[in-house]
Scaffold this motif. Structure first.
Motif, PDB file in Angstrom:
ATOM      1  N   VAL A 100       0.840  -1.207   0.000  1.00  0.00           N
ATOM      2  CA  VAL A 100       0.000   0.000   0.000  1.00  0.00           C
ATOM      3  C   VAL A 100       0.871   1.251   0.000  1.00  0.00           C
ATOM      4  CG1 VAL A 100      -1.662   1.344   1.347  1.00  0.00           C
ATOM      5  CG2 VAL A 100      -1.965  -1.126   1.101  1.00  0.00           C
ATOM      6  N   ASP A 101       1.938   1.226   0.796  1.00  0.00           N
ATOM      7  CA  ASP A 101       2.847   2.380   0.849  1.00  0.00           C
ATOM      8  C   ASP A 101       3.455   2.674  -0.524  1.00  0.00           C
ATOM      9  OD1 ASP A 101       2.478   2.821   3.595  1.00  0.00           O
ATOM     10  OD2 ASP A 101       4.042   1.384   4.126  1.00  0.00           O
ATOM     11  N   ILE A 102       3.798   1.634  -1.261  1.00  0.00           N
ATOM     12  CA  ILE A 102       4.344   1.820  -2.617  1.00  0.00           C
ATOM     13  C   ILE A 102       3.282   2.413  -3.536  1.00  0.00           C
ATOM     14  CG2 ILE A 102       5.208   0.616  -4.667  1.00  0.00           C
ATOM     15  CD1 ILE A 102       6.567  -1.367  -2.721  1.00  0.00           C
ATOM     16  N   ALA A 103       2.054   1.911  -3.407  1.00  0.00           N
ATOM     17  CA  ALA A 103       0.958   2.454  -4.224  1.00  0.00           C
ATOM     18  C   ALA A 103       0.766   3.945  -3.945  1.00  0.00           C
ATOM     19  CB  ALA A 103      -0.333   1.687  -3.933  1.00  0.00           C
ATOM     20  N   LYS A 104       0.945   4.338  -2.696  1.00  0.00           N
ATOM     21  CA  LYS A 104       0.799   5.754  -2.344  1.00  0.00           C
ATOM     22  C   LYS A 104       1.907   6.601  -2.968  1.00  0.00           C
ATOM     23  CE  LYS A 104      -1.756   5.034   1.960  1.00  0.00           C
ATOM     24  NZ  LYS A 104      -1.726   5.086   3.457  1.00  0.00           N
ATOM     25  N   GLN A 105       3.096   6.018  -3.132  1.00  0.00           N
ATOM     26  CA  GLN A 105       4.157   6.748  -3.833  1.00  0.00           C
ATOM     27  C   GLN A 105       3.769   6.952  -5.290  1.00  0.00           C
ATOM     28  OE1 GLN A 105       6.326   7.912  -1.584  1.00  0.00           O
ATOM     29  NE2 GLN A 105       5.150   6.552  -0.234  1.00  0.00           N
ATOM     30  N   PRO A 122      11.466  -2.998  -9.841  1.00  0.00           N
ATOM     31  CA  PRO A 122      10.739  -4.219 -10.211  1.00  0.00           C
ATOM     32  C   PRO A 122      11.523  -5.492  -9.892  1.00  0.00           C
ATOM     33  CG  PRO A 122      10.547  -2.597 -11.948  1.00  0.00           C
ATOM     34  CD  PRO A 122      11.561  -2.059 -10.978  1.00  0.00           C
ATOM     35  N   ARG A 123      12.852  -5.434 -10.005  1.00  0.00           N
ATOM     36  CA  ARG A 123      13.661  -6.603  -9.655  1.00  0.00           C
ATOM     37  C   ARG A 123      13.521  -6.918  -8.167  1.00  0.00           C
ATOM     38  NH1 ARG A 123      19.286  -4.969 -12.782  1.00  0.00           N
ATOM     39  NH2 ARG A 123      18.661  -5.578 -14.893  1.00  0.00           N
ATOM     40  N   MET A 124      13.555  -5.877  -7.346  1.00  0.00           N
ATOM     41  CA  MET A 124      13.364  -6.077  -5.908  1.00  0.00           C
ATOM     42  C   MET A 124      11.999  -6.681  -5.616  1.00  0.00           C
ATOM     43  SD  MET A 124      14.912  -2.602  -4.141  1.00  0.00           S
ATOM     44  CE  MET A 124      14.654  -3.191  -2.457  1.00  0.00           C
ATOM     45  N   ALA A 125      10.981  -6.153  -6.284  1.00  0.00           N
ATOM     46  CA  ALA A 125       9.616  -6.627  -6.055  1.00  0.00           C
ATOM     47  C   ALA A 125       9.485  -8.106  -6.433  1.00  0.00           C
ATOM     48  CB  ALA A 125       8.623  -5.791  -6.852  1.00  0.00           C
ATOM     49  N   GLU A 126      10.094  -8.505  -7.546  1.00  0.00           N
ATOM     50  CA  GLU A 126      10.006  -9.903  -7.968  1.00  0.00           C
ATOM     51  C   GLU A 126      10.750 -10.816  -6.992  1.00  0.00           C
ATOM     52  OE1 GLU A 126       8.634 -13.077  -9.758  1.00  0.00           O
ATOM     53  OE2 GLU A 126       7.988 -11.019 -10.146  1.00  0.00           O
ATOM     54  N   LEU A 127      11.876 -10.344  -6.490  1.00  0.00           N
ATOM     55  CA  LEU A 127      12.610 -11.119  -5.491  1.00  0.00           C
ATOM     56  C   LEU A 127      11.768 -11.339  -4.237  1.00  0.00           C
ATOM     57  CD1 LEU A 127      16.312  -9.832  -5.509  1.00  0.00           C
ATOM     58  CD2 LEU A 127      15.575 -12.215  -5.664  1.00  0.00           C
ATOM     59  N   VAL A 128      11.116 -10.278  -3.790  1.00  0.00           N
ATOM     60  CA  VAL A 128      10.285 -10.381  -2.586  1.00  0.00           C
ATOM     61  C   VAL A 128       9.124 -11.336  -2.822  1.00  0.00           C
ATOM     62  CG1 VAL A 128       8.738  -9.119  -1.039  1.00  0.00           C
ATOM     63  CG2 VAL A 128      10.939  -8.123  -1.665  1.00  0.00           C
ATOM     64  N   ARG A 129       8.504 -11.255  -4.002  1.00  0.00           N
ATOM     65  CA  ARG A 129       7.401 -12.166  -4.311  1.00  0.00           C
ATOM     66  C   ARG A 129       7.879 -13.621  -4.295  1.00  0.00           C
ATOM     67  NH1 ARG A 129       5.176 -12.282  -8.895  1.00  0.00           N
ATOM     68  NH2 ARG A 129       3.017 -12.642  -8.263  1.00  0.00           N
ATOM     69  N   ALA A 188       9.912   3.938  -1.936  1.00  0.00           N
ATOM     70  CA  ALA A 188       9.439   2.681  -2.526  1.00  0.00           C
ATOM     71  C   ALA A 188      10.484   1.584  -2.356  1.00  0.00           C
ATOM     72  CB  ALA A 188       9.105   2.887  -4.006  1.00  0.00           C
ATOM     73  N   GLY A 189      11.743   1.940  -2.604  1.00  0.00           N
ATOM     74  CA  GLY A 189      12.821   0.976  -2.418  1.00  0.00           C
ATOM     75  C   GLY A 189      12.952   0.541  -0.970  1.00  0.00           C
ATOM     76  N   ARG A 190      12.816   1.496  -0.065  1.00  0.00           N
ATOM     77  CA  ARG A 190      12.906   1.185   1.358  1.00  0.00           C
ATOM     78  C   ARG A 190      11.779   0.244   1.790  1.00  0.00           C
ATOM     79  NH1 ARG A 190      15.676  -0.176   5.676  1.00  0.00           N
ATOM     80  NH2 ARG A 190      14.887   0.699   7.631  1.00  0.00           N
ATOM     81  N   PHE A 191      10.585   0.458   1.249  1.00  0.00           N
ATOM     82  CA  PHE A 191       9.454  -0.419   1.599  1.00  0.00           C
ATOM     83  C   PHE A 191       9.712  -1.848   1.108  1.00  0.00           C
ATOM     84  CE2 PHE A 191       6.889   3.703   1.278  1.00  0.00           C
ATOM     85  CZ  PHE A 191       7.003   3.950   2.636  1.00  0.00           C
ATOM     86  N   LEU A 192      10.279  -1.981  -0.079  1.00  0.00           N
ATOM     87  CA  LEU A 192      10.603  -3.305  -0.596  1.00  0.00           C
ATOM     88  C   LEU A 192      11.703  -3.963   0.239  1.00  0.00           C
ATOM     89  CD1 LEU A 192      10.479  -2.500  -4.412  1.00  0.00           C
ATOM     90  CD2 LEU A 192       9.026  -4.168  -3.248  1.00  0.00           C
ATOM     91  N   GLU A 193      12.671  -3.153   0.665  1.00  0.00           N
ATOM     92  CA  GLU A 193      13.750  -3.685   1.508  1.00  0.00           C
ATOM     93  C   GLU A 193      13.196  -4.202   2.833  1.00  0.00           C
ATOM     94  OE1 GLU A 193      16.744  -3.688   4.618  1.00  0.00           O
ATOM     95  OE2 GLU A 193      15.171  -2.158   4.457  1.00  0.00           O
ATOM     96  N   ARG A 194      12.218  -3.493   3.386  1.00  0.00           N
ATOM     97  CA  ARG A 194      11.589  -3.937   4.634  1.00  0.00           C
ATOM     98  C   ARG A 194      10.769  -5.208   4.410  1.00  0.00           C
ATOM     99  NH1 ARG A 194      12.806  -4.211   8.580  1.00  0.00           N
ATOM    100  NH2 ARG A 194      10.997  -3.749   9.876  1.00  0.00           N
ATOM    101  N   MET A 195      10.145  -5.323   3.242  1.00  0.00           N
ATOM    102  CA  MET A 195       9.423  -6.555   2.917  1.00  0.00           C
ATOM    103  C   MET A 195      10.374  -7.755   2.986  1.00  0.00           C
ATOM    104  SD  MET A 195       7.031  -5.654  -0.337  1.00  0.00           S
ATOM    105  CE  MET A 195       5.881  -4.286  -0.372  1.00  0.00           C
ATOM    106  N   GLY A 196      11.580  -7.581   2.445  1.00  0.00           N
ATOM    107  CA  GLY A 196      12.568  -8.651   2.493  1.00  0.00           C
ATOM    108  C   GLY A 196      12.883  -9.066   3.920  1.00  0.00           C
ATOM    109  N   ASP A 197      12.964  -8.091   4.812  1.00  0.00           N
ATOM    110  CA  ASP A 197      13.211  -8.389   6.230  1.00  0.00           C
ATOM    111  C   ASP A 197      12.069  -9.193   6.829  1.00  0.00           C
ATOM    112  OD1 ASP A 197      15.596  -7.005   6.109  1.00  0.00           O
ATOM    113  OD2 ASP A 197      14.782  -5.152   6.947  1.00  0.00           O
TER     114      ASP A 197
END
Length: 218
Positions: A100-105, A122-129, A188-197
């Motif tokens: 949701v935070d990424i969508a808000k960006q 997008p590479r980060m997002a695919e890795l997280v998925r 957006a990058g930070r949110f994806l990085e937190r998803m990885g955590d």
């Protein structure tokens, strides 16, 4: 039907709900990053409204975990499974929040021309998925090796985030007019990085179920 059989059925139902939540969250990540890359505000709003479904399912899982602990009084590995599922659901819900935070960006950038093609996000997002799917599969199979392999992918997520951070920082210095948009992309990058955590936390729960010991994979 024996009490044990009923309990096993309840655990299987709980596992199915966790898997369903994971698929919902993976979809949210996919839609959120597409909204950012394609500057699709309709998709961004779809992610925001879809978060309600994620929250509702997580609440059902929480309620079911509480009910099982209260009525079945499980011990040893059974108790660990319930506790782990509860904590996994929380981590998945938090990943959904960051989608949701990424969508808000995306909404903040709007139709403004992107300062650069978006490749690493997008590479980060695919890795997280991939990590979400692999983590839930490891949990289902109680596979410690697969759980640790999933957690190791977080290094790649962190590497991409650091790369994005450095690149955007240089662009902001060279062209101050890009600061606002660059900041949104950094978030957006930070949110994806937190998803990885949060994904590594899922792996930690799998290891806890199998071994009874807590591990720190971050």
């Amino acid at each position: 039907m024996t009490t044990r059989h009923l309990f096993d059925e309840a655990l299987e139902d709980l596992n199915q709900k966790i898997y369903q939540l994971g698929e919902l969250v993976r979809s949210q990540i996919d839609i959120a990053i597409k909204s950012l890359v394609n500057q699709d505000l309709e998709l961004a709003n779809q992610v925001i409204t879809g978060d309600l479904q994620v929250n509702e399912l997580q609440a059902k899982i929480e309620e079911q975990c509480t009910l099982l602990m209260a009525t079945q009084q499980p011990f040893a590995k059974d108790l660990r499974k319930i506790v782990a599922n509860f904590k996994i659901s929380i981590n998945l819900e938090r990943i959904g929040d960051h989608a949701v935070d990424i969508a808000k960006q995306s909404l903040r950038i709007g139709s403004q021309e992107l300062m650069k093609p978006l490749i690493d996000l997008p590479r980060m997002a695919e890795l997280v998925r991939e990590m979400v799917a692999q983590g839930l599969e490891a949990c289902k199979n109680e596979n410690v090796e697969e759980a640790m392999a999933m957690a190791a992918k977080d290094d790649m997520v962190d590497h991409l985030y650091n790369q994005i951070f450095r690149e955007l920082l240089v662009l902001m210095i060279e062209k101050p007019s890009t600061i606002n948009q660059a900041t949104y992309l950094l978030f957006a990058g930070r949110f994806l990085e937190r998803m990885g955590d949060y994904c590594t936390n899922i792996s930690e729960e799998t290891i806890y179920v199998v071994t009874g010991k807590r591990s720190d994979l971050n």
